[in-house]
Design a protein around this motif. Structure first.
Motif, PDB file in Angstrom:
ATOM      1  N   HIS A 247       0.831  -1.200   0.000  1.00  0.00           N
ATOM      2  CA  HIS A 247       0.000   0.000   0.000  1.00  0.00           C
ATOM      3  C   HIS A 247       0.869   1.256   0.000  1.00  0.00           C
ATOM      4  O   HIS A 247       2.034   1.241   0.409  1.00  0.00           O
ATOM      5  N   PHE A 248       0.267   2.352  -0.432  1.00  0.00           N
ATOM      6  CA  PHE A 248       0.943   3.642  -0.615  1.00  0.00           C
ATOM      7  C   PHE A 248       0.611   4.533   0.582  1.00  0.00           C
ATOM      8  O   PHE A 248      -0.556   4.817   0.855  1.00  0.00           O
ATOM      9  N   TYR A 249       1.640   4.981   1.298  1.00  0.00           N
ATOM     10  CA  TYR A 249       1.439   5.795   2.501  1.00  0.00           C
ATOM     11  C   TYR A 249       2.200   7.116   2.397  1.00  0.00           C
ATOM     12  O   TYR A 249       3.227   7.215   1.694  1.00  0.00           O
ATOM     13  N   VAL A 250       1.705   8.104   3.136  1.00  0.00           N
ATOM     14  CA  VAL A 250       2.420   9.364   3.338  1.00  0.00           C
ATOM     15  C   VAL A 250       2.534   9.605   4.835  1.00  0.00           C
ATOM     16  O   VAL A 250       1.540   9.490   5.572  1.00  0.00           O
ATOM     17  N   VAL A 251       3.740   9.921   5.288  1.00  0.00           N
ATOM     18  CA  VAL A 251       3.968  10.333   6.666  1.00  0.00           C
ATOM     19  C   VAL A 251       4.164  11.843   6.666  1.00  0.00           C
ATOM     20  O   VAL A 251       5.058  12.363   5.992  1.00  0.00           O
ATOM     21  N   ASP A 252       3.316  12.541   7.394  1.00  0.00           N
ATOM     22  CA  ASP A 252       3.353  14.001   7.460  1.00  0.00           C
ATOM     23  C   ASP A 252       3.912  14.399   8.822  1.00  0.00           C
ATOM     24  O   ASP A 252       3.294  14.131   9.862  1.00  0.00           O
ATOM     25  N   SER A 253       5.094  15.016   8.819  1.00  0.00           N
ATOM     26  CA  SER A 253       5.771  15.372  10.067  1.00  0.00           C
ATOM     27  C   SER A 253       5.575  16.846  10.382  1.00  0.00           C
ATOM     28  O   SER A 253       5.753  17.713   9.514  1.00  0.00           O
ATOM     29  N   TYR A 254       5.248  17.123  11.628  1.00  0.00           N
ATOM     30  CA  TYR A 254       5.063  18.488  12.114  1.00  0.00           C
ATOM     31  C   TYR A 254       6.288  18.879  12.936  1.00  0.00           C
ATOM     32  O   TYR A 254       6.674  18.162  13.869  1.00  0.00           O
ATOM     33  N   LEU A 255       6.895  20.008  12.584  1.00  0.00           N
ATOM     34  CA  LEU A 255       8.091  20.469  13.270  1.00  0.00           C
ATOM     35  C   LEU A 255       7.750  21.614  14.214  1.00  0.00           C
ATOM     36  O   LEU A 255       6.780  22.349  14.007  1.00  0.00           O
ATOM     37  N   GLU A 256       8.588  21.759  15.241  1.00  0.00           N
ATOM     38  CA  GLU A 256       8.369  22.858  16.167  1.00  0.00           C
ATOM     39  C   GLU A 256       8.630  24.186  15.460  1.00  0.00           C
ATOM     40  O   GLU A 256       9.309  24.251  14.426  1.00  0.00           O
ATOM     41  N   GLU A 257       8.087  25.245  16.011  1.00  0.00           N
ATOM     42  CA  GLU A 257       8.274  26.563  15.429  1.00  0.00           C
ATOM     43  C   GLU A 257       9.731  26.993  15.545  1.00  0.00           C
ATOM     44  O   GLU A 257      10.443  26.592  16.467  1.00  0.00           O
TER      45      GLU A 257
END
Length: 381
Positions: A247-257
């Motif tokens: 399956h095709f996945y995307v990992v979306d990472s949130y970084l600190e300001e």
């Protein structure tokens, strides 16, 4: 037939394989696709070992990369493997890379250059090379890396893949997407002005790239970018593509300001935009929609610098699943004039959505750092 099966020892089947005629083994050997295949082939028995030369290596021509890179390099295969001891019953993840001299070296699957012996907790009694009569290597994923033989004087490349055997698709540090056909005088920039790309992946023998706003493009053989999936609407700062169980996945990472990163506690001595959260999406290819993922089950995602991949912890006894391993870039201040950039391995846990350094969790660290005796650094015949 059932009575016949009960009277035949399984070793007979193995002996039949070991007793294949040498001329047939030679023919099989000519169709081996990688050096990992060659070493595994040679480890079966003495007769198999004699059928294929230890000196086998894939052709690795030196590439003169034009501006904006301005450097010479070798495009080398990267193989992610499960390393198993034949008798100890333990396993770990390793990355096998080929040096410019042709030596196969074992490396940290997360980083580009960190040897596996530098994992915290590894046994200090380390052999120089791995003999595949004692160990097994099971291939899990493949990728590529550029080994630079001269230092680039222009841009650098953060990720590269071999594009249908005729050239290189690469992401520059400027987050532009470029293509260089072998022998071309210039790179072809495939990005539109103002569009930035985060990751590139080969999925089911096709190439895909994702931009910073969450649009996935398919790259056809003419190097046209064709939108492959609807807009993800992920609001993270960095997106990675991962294939897991087909399956095709995307990992979306949130970084600190940035402000938080700049004014970190002085006693720590580090700064950089650390990852503070992650979200995962699976593409429903039948309906053309993105599905939020709240658990990976027994799977593990590894966001490596050379290749992103997924494994099942069912193949790694005592290891913990349902998590994502990744690297956070940090800066270590030596003094007011000198700053060192390095990377720290971290793990994101889905069960409590925490992010910690890998070495803080024995059940997570064990995936990369098993208690094997005489853990090797490279591969021998």
């Amino acid at each position: 037939m059932s009575n016949l099966n009960t009277t035949i020892s399984p070793n007979i089947y193995r002996n039949n394989w070991e007793d294949l005629p040498k001329e047939l083994l030679v023919i099989i050997g000519k169709h081996l696709e990688s050096r990992i295949d060659v070493f595994t082939f040679r480890a079966v028995s003495t007769s198999w070992r004699s059928a294929v030369s230890f000196s086998y290596r894939q052709n690795q021509s030196s590439l003169t990369l034009p501006p904006p890179i301005n450097a010479t390099a070798v495009l080398s295969p990267v193989t992610i493997c499960r390393l198993e001891h034949q008798t100890q019953g333990v396993a770990c993840l390793v990355k096998v890379v080929e040096s410019t001299s042709g030596e196969l070296r074992l490396r940290n699957p997360l980083s580009s250059d960190l040897p596996i012996r530098q994992y915290p907790g590894n046994n200090n009694n380390i052999r120089k090379s791995l003999n595949l009569l004692d160990f097994r290597l099971i291939e899990l994923a493949r990728g590529y890396r550029l080994n630079f033989t001269t230092i680039p004087t222009g841009s650098t490349i953060t990720k590269a893949v071999l594009f249908y055997g005729c050239g290189i698709l690469a992401l520059f540090d400027s987050r532009e997407l470029g293509y260089w056909g072998f022998g071309d005088e210039n790179w072809t920039i495939l990005s539109d002005e103002g569009t930035y790309y985060d990751d590139i992946m080969c999925y089911k023998n096709q190439f895909y790239v994702i931009n910073n706003v969450g649009i996935v493009y398919w790259i056809d053989r003419s190097r046209n970018l064709v939108q492959y999936a609807p807009l993800l609407c992920g609001f993270g700062h960095l997106k990675n593509l991962v294939e897991s169980a087909g399956h095709f996945y995307v990992v979306d990472s949130y970084l600190e300001e940035e402000e938080e990163a700049m004014f970190e506690e002085p006693r720590v001595g580090l700064c950089g935009r650390r990852t503070v959260n992650m979200k995962v999406y699976r593409l429903d290819e039948e309906w053309g929609t993105w599905v939020d993922v709240d658990s990976l089950g027994n799977r593990v995602f590894v966001l490596g610098k050379d290749v992103c991949f997924s494994v099942s912890v069912d193949d790694f006894p005592s290891c913990q699943g349902n998590c994502i391993y990744f690297l956070d870039p940090v800066l270590e201040f030596v003094n007011v004039r000198r700053t060192i950039k390095r990377f720290v391995g971290r793990v994101f846990r889905f069960d409590n959505r925490s992010i910690k350094m890998v070495e803080c969790f024995p059940t997570y660290k064990r995936l990369f750092s098993p208690s094997m005796n005489n853990l090797p650094l490279s591969i021998s015949a």
